[in-house]
Design an enzyme around this catalytic site. Structure first.
Site, PDB file in Angstrom:
ATOM      1  N   TRP A 218       0.820  -1.221   0.000  1.00 46.33           N
ATOM      2  CA  TRP A 218       0.000   0.000   0.000  1.00 46.33           C
ATOM      3  C   TRP A 218       0.853   1.270   0.000  1.00 46.33           C
ATOM      4  O   TRP A 218       0.379   2.347   0.317  1.00 46.33           O
ATOM      5  CB  TRP A 218      -0.946  -0.007   1.204  1.00 46.33           C
ATOM      6  CG  TRP A 218      -2.072  -0.984   1.044  1.00 46.33           C
ATOM      7  CD1 TRP A 218      -3.246  -0.776   0.393  1.00 46.33           C
ATOM      8  CD2 TRP A 218      -2.143  -2.318   1.551  1.00 46.33           C
ATOM      9  NE1 TRP A 218      -4.045  -1.901   0.459  1.00 46.33           N
ATOM     10  CE2 TRP A 218      -3.384  -2.872   1.173  1.00 46.33           C
ATOM     11  CE3 TRP A 218      -1.259  -3.116   2.300  1.00 46.33           C
ATOM     12  CZ2 TRP A 218      -3.775  -4.169   1.500  1.00 46.33           C
ATOM     13  CZ3 TRP A 218      -1.650  -4.421   2.627  1.00 46.33           C
ATOM     14  CH2 TRP A 218      -2.894  -4.927   2.227  1.00 46.33           C
ATOM     15  N   THR A 237       3.023  -3.726  -8.526  1.00 42.22           N
ATOM     16  CA  THR A 237       2.089  -4.616  -7.859  1.00 42.22           C
ATOM     17  C   THR A 237       1.167  -5.204  -8.911  1.00 42.22           C
ATOM     18  O   THR A 237       1.071  -4.675 -10.028  1.00 42.22           O
ATOM     19  CB  THR A 237       1.263  -3.868  -6.793  1.00 42.22           C
ATOM     20  OG1 THR A 237       0.368  -4.789  -6.154  1.00 42.22           O
ATOM     21  CG2 THR A 237       0.450  -2.742  -7.405  1.00 42.22           C
ATOM     22  N   CYS A 407      -0.123 -18.598  11.935  1.00 42.04           N
ATOM     23  CA  CYS A 407       1.167 -17.987  11.620  1.00 42.04           C
ATOM     24  C   CYS A 407       1.890 -17.526  12.884  1.00 42.04           C
ATOM     25  O   CYS A 407       3.109 -17.691  13.002  1.00 42.04           O
ATOM     26  CB  CYS A 407       0.971 -16.813  10.670  1.00 42.04           C
ATOM     27  SG  CYS A 407       0.352 -17.282   9.040  1.00 42.04           S
TER      28      CYS A 407
END
Length: 426
Positions: A218, A237, A407
């Site tokens: 971003w 991207t 994770c």
């Protein structure tokens, strides 16, 4: 009457529709062997313990011989064990989603299995024909040119309004780098700035240096590189959502003359640059395309140029087992991805003509565990406050929470790590 908003994120929930997740009839067939399976888990837990309530109401402690995390688990039926031994983490998630096992905190479970990865061996990975079956379906989603944009959209185009609700203000979706010892008083935002600065400091940037960022997210790194280092940044991207956010961010910062973003595959970047930065991108491209990724970096760098890479790696000792099992992350979260091991990363970089600076290697896996813990807490606050955008149902929320916990435990257990390293084009 106002129509209900369309459901969002359902493609993640349906991602296993061609994958095996364990059959209920196997639980009935194999039930006599479950105590032997529990014996195997017991022997494999060299550190930490599992306090388990079994379907018949009995209680059993597995492990507990050496200090470590303690997981509390209640098995409602024997089916979770069937799913675990036949379809690994894919089935273990599906079993949790369907309420077949519960825990007040699943993170220690994932920590324990990763921490004890060597004595536990293949336990926790899919086995037999179901392992091959799932691997074949995973291969259909490899990051070819045709699939890459679709796979990126699968995850990142869930919507900027979704990610804004639980990421910090930097909108950084990668491990932060905290001051040590890690303390609650340091904000995630400050630690994300430290991570970016540590990476950019590897590049010897000067005002006007041309910097390519592969996988720009971003736009947070690009903004810092342009504002604080005076670099001229090109970020690439494949996410339409991310590009729109990054464009607006740079314009609002008054840096449009120093930074720009393009929808571009890393294999197609034209021109050469003084430096390349890439944060947690290599593990997204997939094993088949690691050479192409390294060659793209080498091709983009001018002679003498430097690349700073942050990547997630997996213990070399378990890589071969990992690479032949499509796990929960590959099935539901990052289609086409695969973690790389240090030896394979270094070999691919050197084959592409890049010098790996061994002294530059910095590992900080526990920082990622802390980052994920904070993301999970922020996500839970957003859910509790009703702040998530309309359309994300309870099933999606449960999946996303499992992903963050899975994770977090993996990094805490040490079998996966996050690394920054510098590569140089001679």
């Amino acid at each position: 009457m106002n129509a209900e908003p369309p459901l969002r994120g359902q493609h993640l929930l349906l991602a296993d529709r061609r994958f095996a997740t364990g059959a209920s009839w196997l639980a009935r067939l194999l039930s006599p062997g479950f105590q032997r399976l529990l014996d195997t888990i017991d022997r494999g837990l060299e550190e930490g313990a599992i306090e388990a309530t079994l379907p018949d109401g009995s209680f059993r402690v597995l492990g507990g011989r050496r200090p470590g995390p303690v997981a509390v688990v209640e098995l409602k039926t024997w089916r979770p064990l069937v799913r675990l031994v036949t379809t690994g983490s894919v089935g273990w998630y599906r079993s949790w989603a369907e309420g077949e096992w519960t825990s007040p905190d699943p993170v220690p479970i994932f920590d324990l299995f990763m921490r004890n990865r060597h004595p536990l061996g293949e336990l926790g990975r899919a086995q037999g024909p179901l392992r091959l079956f799932n691997l074949v379906w995973h291969a259909f989603r490899r990051n070819s040119r045709a699939n890459a944009r679709k796979n990126i959209a699968f995850h990142y185009d869930l919507g900027n309004d979704f990610y804004e609700q639980w990421l910090d203000r930097t909108m950084s979706y990668s491990s932060a780098l905290f001051a040590e010892p890690i303390e609650a008083s340091e904000s995630l935002e400050a630690a994300q700035h430290r991570k970016v600065a540590a990476l950019l400091d590897r590049l010897d940037l000067r005002p006007g240096s041309r910097l390519l960022e592969i996988g720009c997210g971003w736009g947070g790194l690009a903004e810092i590189a342009a504002a604080d280092y005076g670099a001229d940044v090109t970020g690439i991207t494949l996410s339409v959502e991310q590009k729109a956010y990054a464009d607006a961010r740079i314009a609002a910062a008054g840096l449009s003359d120093r930074a720009r973003f393009e929808i571009c595959d890393y294999r197609d970047v034209p021109g050469q640059f003084d430096a390349v930065a890439s944060v947690e991108m290599v593990e997204a491209v997939g094993e088949e395309y690691w050479p192409a990724y390294m060659e793209a970096i080498a091709r983009a760098l001018r002679p003498g140029g430097r690349a700073a890479i942050q990547y997630i790696d997996i213990d070399d000792a378990i890589f071969e087992s990992y690479r032949t099992d499509a796990d929960f992350i590959q099935t539901y979260i990052f289609p086409g991805g695969m973690l790389i091991s240090e030896s394979r990363f270094r070999a691919a970089a050197e084959k592409a003509g890049l010098r790996w600076e061994q002294d530059s290697l910095h590992r900080f896996g526990l920082h990622y565990s802390e980052t994920l813990r904070r993301w999970r807490e922020s996500f839970d606050r957003a859910v509790a406050a009703g702040a998530l955008p309309k359309g994300f149902d309870d099933a999606f929320v449960k999946l996303w929470r499992f992903y963050l916990m899975y994770c977090e435990g993996g990094f805490a257990g040490g079998g996966i790590d996050v690394v920054q390293v510098t590569l140089v084009k001679p």
